[in-house]
Design a protein around this motif. Sequence first.
Motif, PDB file in Angstrom:
ATOM      1  N   TYR A  68      82.282  26.503  12.995  1.00  0.00           N
ATOM      2  CA  TYR A  68      82.756  25.514  12.022  1.00  0.00           C
ATOM      3  C   TYR A  68      83.074  26.200  10.694  1.00  0.00           C
ATOM      4  O   TYR A  68      84.138  25.963  10.106  1.00  0.00           O
ATOM      5  CB  TYR A  68      81.718  24.411  11.820  1.00  0.00           C
ATOM      6  CG  TYR A  68      82.089  23.484  10.689  1.00  0.00           C
ATOM      7  CD1 TYR A  68      83.108  22.548  10.845  1.00  0.00           C
ATOM      8  CD2 TYR A  68      81.458  23.577   9.456  1.00  0.00           C
ATOM      9  CE1 TYR A  68      83.476  21.719   9.801  1.00  0.00           C
ATOM     10  CE2 TYR A  68      81.817  22.738   8.409  1.00  0.00           C
ATOM     11  CZ  TYR A  68      82.823  21.819   8.584  1.00  0.00           C
ATOM     12  OH  TYR A  68      83.185  21.008   7.547  1.00  0.00           O
ATOM     13  N   SER A  72      86.283  28.051  10.885  1.00  0.00           N
ATOM     14  CA  SER A  72      87.478  27.197  10.810  1.00  0.00           C
ATOM     15  C   SER A  72      87.733  26.739   9.374  1.00  0.00           C
ATOM     16  O   SER A  72      88.884  26.669   8.931  1.00  0.00           O
ATOM     17  CB  SER A  72      87.358  26.004  11.751  1.00  0.00           C
ATOM     18  OG  SER A  72      86.339  25.133  11.331  1.00  0.00           O
ATOM     19  N   VAL A  73      86.673  26.448   8.640  1.00  0.00           N
ATOM     20  CA  VAL A  73      86.828  26.075   7.222  1.00  0.00           C
ATOM     21  C   VAL A  73      87.372  27.262   6.431  1.00  0.00           C
ATOM     22  O   VAL A  73      88.269  27.112   5.597  1.00  0.00           O
ATOM     23  CB  VAL A  73      85.487  25.579   6.636  1.00  0.00           C
ATOM     24  CG1 VAL A  73      85.559  25.447   5.130  1.00  0.00           C
ATOM     25  CG2 VAL A  73      85.096  24.253   7.270  1.00  0.00           C
ATOM     26  N   GLN A  74      86.841  28.449   6.719  1.00  0.00           N
ATOM     27  CA  GLN A  74      87.316  29.641   6.019  1.00  0.00           C
ATOM     28  C   GLN A  74      88.772  29.939   6.347  1.00  0.00           C
ATOM     29  O   GLN A  74      89.513  30.411   5.485  1.00  0.00           O
ATOM     30  CB  GLN A  74      86.442  30.845   6.353  1.00  0.00           C
ATOM     31  CG  GLN A  74      85.110  30.815   5.660  1.00  0.00           C
ATOM     32  CD  GLN A  74      84.229  31.979   6.047  1.00  0.00           C
ATOM     33  OE1 GLN A  74      84.400  32.578   7.099  1.00  0.00           O
ATOM     34  NE2 GLN A  74      83.277  32.283   5.190  1.00  0.00           N
ATOM     35  N   GLU A 127      90.759  27.849   4.102  1.00  0.00           N
ATOM     36  CA  GLU A 127      90.668  28.376   2.737  1.00  0.00           C
ATOM     37  C   GLU A 127      91.537  29.620   2.571  1.00  0.00           C
ATOM     38  O   GLU A 127      92.249  29.774   1.583  1.00  0.00           O
ATOM     39  CB  GLU A 127      89.209  28.708   2.436  1.00  0.00           C
ATOM     40  CG  GLU A 127      88.937  29.036   0.989  1.00  0.00           C
ATOM     41  CD  GLU A 127      87.446  29.237   0.761  1.00  0.00           C
ATOM     42  OE1 GLU A 127      87.108  30.289   0.174  1.00  0.00           O
ATOM     43  OE2 GLU A 127      86.649  28.370   1.147  1.00  0.00           O
TER      44      GLU A 127
END
Length: 132
Positions: free
Chosen positions: A27, A30-32, A35
């Motif tokens: 998770y 995927s956020v990184q 970003e």
Amino acid sequence: MSGKRGVPKVLWAAGIIMYLQAVTSMYVASVQLGEVMRQVRGGEELSGLTYLAFVLDPVVAVLLAVAATALITSQRSVVRLFAIILEAVGIAEAAINLFSGRLQPMLAIVIALVVIGLLLAPNIRGASYDTR
């Protein structure tokens, strides 16, 4: 222990926690990714720490899942050593993320220390267990 022949409960607990760590690592990766894409589109230069975390998170996630599976299914103490080393790498990665100004990695450090504690429990070290 979970009985005469089964996997000790403490190893089950460590394995389940490691699976959860793997899911949260994916998770975070995927956020990184989002970003990093935002920064690249905005013309911002990415730091070395960002690249390192971006590469490490998915690798650590896969290794955590493999180690958790091996921990629960293998009778070899080398698997526990691998899991401890992997948790130490996770602590180092979380420390890197702390330097980027995030506070969430503190929880990751605490969880990794809990897993290491479970794997070093006196009733587990040197124990042989049967997974049949």
